[in-house]
Design an enzyme around this catalytic site. Sequence first.
Site, PDB file in Angstrom:
ATOM      1  NE  ARG A  70      30.630  38.567  98.256  1.00  0.00           N
ATOM      2  CZ  ARG A  70      31.665  38.041  98.179  1.00  0.00           C
ATOM      3  NH1 ARG A  70      32.235  37.754  97.253  1.00  0.00           N
ATOM      4  NH2 ARG A  70      32.023  37.166  99.223  1.00  0.00           N
ATOM      5  CD  GLU A  98      39.672  28.735 101.952  1.00  0.00           C
ATOM      6  OE1 GLU A  98      38.697  29.432 101.900  1.00  0.00           O
ATOM      7  OE2 GLU A  98      39.808  27.669 102.025  1.00  0.00           O
ATOM      8  CE  LYS A 127      39.217  32.996  97.523  1.00  0.00           C
ATOM      9  NZ  LYS A 127      39.907  33.238  98.717  1.00  0.00           N
TER      10      LYS A 127
HETATM   11  P1  ATP Z   1      35.246  34.427  97.233  1.00  0.00           P
HETATM   12  O1  ATP Z   1      33.900  34.196  97.517  1.00  0.00           O
HETATM   13  O2  ATP Z   1      35.589  35.060  95.978  1.00  0.00           O
HETATM   14  O3  ATP Z   1      35.929  32.839  96.877  1.00  0.00           O
HETATM   15  P2  ATP Z   1      36.182  34.322  99.812  1.00  0.00           P
HETATM   16  O4  ATP Z   1      35.187  35.404 100.578  1.00  0.00           O
HETATM   17  O5  ATP Z   1      36.029  32.865  99.828  1.00  0.00           O
HETATM   18  O6  ATP Z   1      36.003  34.952  98.105  1.00  0.00           O
HETATM   19  P3  ATP Z   1      38.202  34.927 101.371  1.00  0.00           P
HETATM   20  O7  ATP Z   1      40.045  34.636 100.758  1.00  0.00           O
HETATM   21  O8  ATP Z   1      37.679  34.123 102.423  1.00  0.00           O
HETATM   22  O9  ATP Z   1      37.534  34.723  99.988  1.00  0.00           O
HETATM   23  O10 ATP Z   1      38.360  36.533 101.580  1.00  0.00           O
HETATM   24  C1  ATP Z   1      39.203  37.362 102.430  1.00  0.00           C
HETATM   25  C2  ATP Z   1      38.224  38.416 102.664  1.00  0.00           C
HETATM   26  O11 ATP Z   1      37.920  39.395 101.542  1.00  0.00           O
HETATM   27  C3  ATP Z   1      37.317  38.153 103.435  1.00  0.00           C
HETATM   28  O12 ATP Z   1      37.285  39.152 104.623  1.00  0.00           O
HETATM   29  C4  ATP Z   1      35.860  38.322 102.483  1.00  0.00           C
HETATM   30  O13 ATP Z   1      34.654  38.920 103.091  1.00  0.00           O
HETATM   31  C5  ATP Z   1      36.634  39.622 101.708  1.00  0.00           C
HETATM   32  N1  ATP Z   1      36.176  39.694 100.197  1.00  0.00           N
HETATM   33  C6  ATP Z   1      35.915  38.363  99.501  1.00  0.00           C
HETATM   34  N2  ATP Z   1      35.477  38.845  98.484  1.00  0.00           N
HETATM   35  C7  ATP Z   1      34.966  40.172  98.397  1.00  0.00           C
HETATM   36  C8  ATP Z   1      34.185  41.048  97.578  1.00  0.00           C
HETATM   37  N3  ATP Z   1      33.727  40.721  96.421  1.00  0.00           N
HETATM   38  N4  ATP Z   1      34.161  42.229  98.366  1.00  0.00           N
HETATM   39  C9  ATP Z   1      34.630  42.683  99.323  1.00  0.00           C
HETATM   40  N5  ATP Z   1      35.097  41.902 100.070  1.00  0.00           N
HETATM   41  C10 ATP Z   1      35.122  40.724  99.956  1.00  0.00           C
HETATM   42 MG    MG Z   2      35.731  33.149 102.235  1.00  0.00          MG
END
Ligand code: ATP
Ligand code: MG
Length: 567
Positions: free
Chosen positions: A268, A43, A278
């Site tokens: 994760r 995102e 984020k």
């Molecule tokens: P955050 O929780 O850090 O704000 P998010 O999951 O909202 O991150 P996205 O932009 O939706 O961020 O993530 C893009 C991809 O990266 C998704 O498939 C998510 O599952 C993966 N992802 C996010 N954080 C991690 C992590 N700590 N380890 C592995 N994969 C991750």
């Molecule tokens: Mg997300």
Amino acid sequence: MGHSDEAAPAADATPLDFIRTIVADDLAAGKHRGRVATRFPPEPNGYLHIGHAKSICLNFGVAREVGGTCNLRFDDTNPTKEDVEYVDSIKDDVTWLGFTWDALFYASDYFEQLYQFAVDLIRADKAYVDSLTADEIRAYRGTLTEPGRNSPYRDRPTAESLDLFARMRAGEFADGALVLRAKIDMASPNMNMRDPTLYRIRRAHHHRTGDAWCIYPMYDYAHPLSDALEDITHSLCTLEFEDHRPLYDWCVEHLIQGARPRQIEFARLNLNYTVMSKRKLLQLVQQKHVSGWDDPRMPTISGLRRRGYTPESIRDFCARIGVAKKENVIDVAQLEHSVREDLNRRAPRVMAVLQPLRVVITNYPDGQVEHVDVVNNPEDSSAGTRKVPFSRELFIERDDFREDPPKKFFRLSPGKEVRLRSAYFVTCTQVVKDAAGEVVELQCTYDPATRGGDSPDGRKVKATLHWVSAPHALDVDVRLYDRLFSVEDPDRSTEGGGFLDFLNPDSLRVQTGCKAEPSLASARPLDRFQFERLGYFCVDRDSAPGALVFNRTVGLRDSWARIEQRG
Ligand code: ATP
Ligand code: MG
């Protein structure tokens, strides 16, 4: 893009984790018409962090290893938090990590199709427009232990829902006045299946679609359908989406004919001494606890890059930690270990003195300069040697001298002889102090017979010091970083400011007036070096001609290797 496949990890270097096993089995069974297609779906509401790197290495890696494809898809369904700045940084970071997407998409590309899918759902009596307020919807949803109740609007006629949904799109209703919901099961033990919201009204300017839409699809609806529209075979995501999988499947089953994507969840990446959400990273930036998203203390890809990490080191780290189903916390020392190993191989050695102490070689001819040969990288014989100027006045590290040395202090002290790296043996003959009693200069003699740093008579010295010729030295600034947080798990607090209470006040120390050998004059931002005996450093973009600024990437001592040895 221009990234060659050579830059990528070798396919056979990656052992088969549970996801790669599933993919291999699917291929063997001829599922998905023998194709593998993955995607990385960020995102664009912030910069990517090291957790995303894990997901990137997994999605692009799995596809590359089996000759499949991997798309970069922006999940841009929440316009209020998204921005083109983030889109650009994400593309940069993925490319820098060494991956090339087969296609670039935005969920917003599908807004029209997603809208038509929603109309299909209403027609099939699988969705309805609800007039309950947000609070009412929450109250009707029930709890983990109690079933929810049907909305009084759940059975409104299909024609009425179709009409209302069209008028939602046309902008006839206020934000939040109506929502479109899936008609699934208000008694489901899985809260995500209790008639989840599919569309909401939100008048927000979208960074790509502008003001064309005032209704936006929910992530849980847009994501599976975007996957399906791109013919994704394996939709890899983190464990928190496990409970959403039934909804994922519900969406594709009701709307997609033929091959359907399969969602697979993995744990994760969690890293100690940092935060990774984020939202929290944004807070650090907005409240100026750091200089920006790419502050070298941030766990972002851009921060790590500015800190001096290489893409290879991050990929190596991701390969080492592997992929599994079980949540755990990785020691940040393991990340440091990966970059140290990589830089040990590739970073040229140079000499720089962080806390200079002047040394005068009293028996060295005044005005004479000679150039000694210094090995550029003992780990890489192809790196050759360079000439470093040596003269009567030098700088050494203040810490390398003690007037009253404790027992095991083998470096310089009055009357002691040490080696100056690749130059000569020197002996301290006199200590010069200022009025306050502070040591301001050492007088030494050198032994001309020890040129190159070896004694022909087999005399031994116990220390080799780095040094810089004073008249040739460059003045540089050095930024020494420590962990951004002083506790392993800054997220654990929910009181007051929460994680911000655990910020490490000493996470950045700026050392000015450092002295570096003149070969560094041509260094450019992001160039990486080992400062002998001090650690790995890279040139920061805040550097100006004649005023270099270095970031310390990591010190030389490897705490992870010690942890591993102890087993
Ligand atoms: P955050 O929780 O850090 O704000 P998010 O999951 O909202 O991150 P996205 O932009 O939706 O961020 O993530 C893009 C991809 O990266 C998704 O498939 C998510 O599952 C993966 N992802 C996010 N954080 C991690 C992590 N700590 N380890 C592995 N994969 C991750
Ligand atoms: Mg997300």
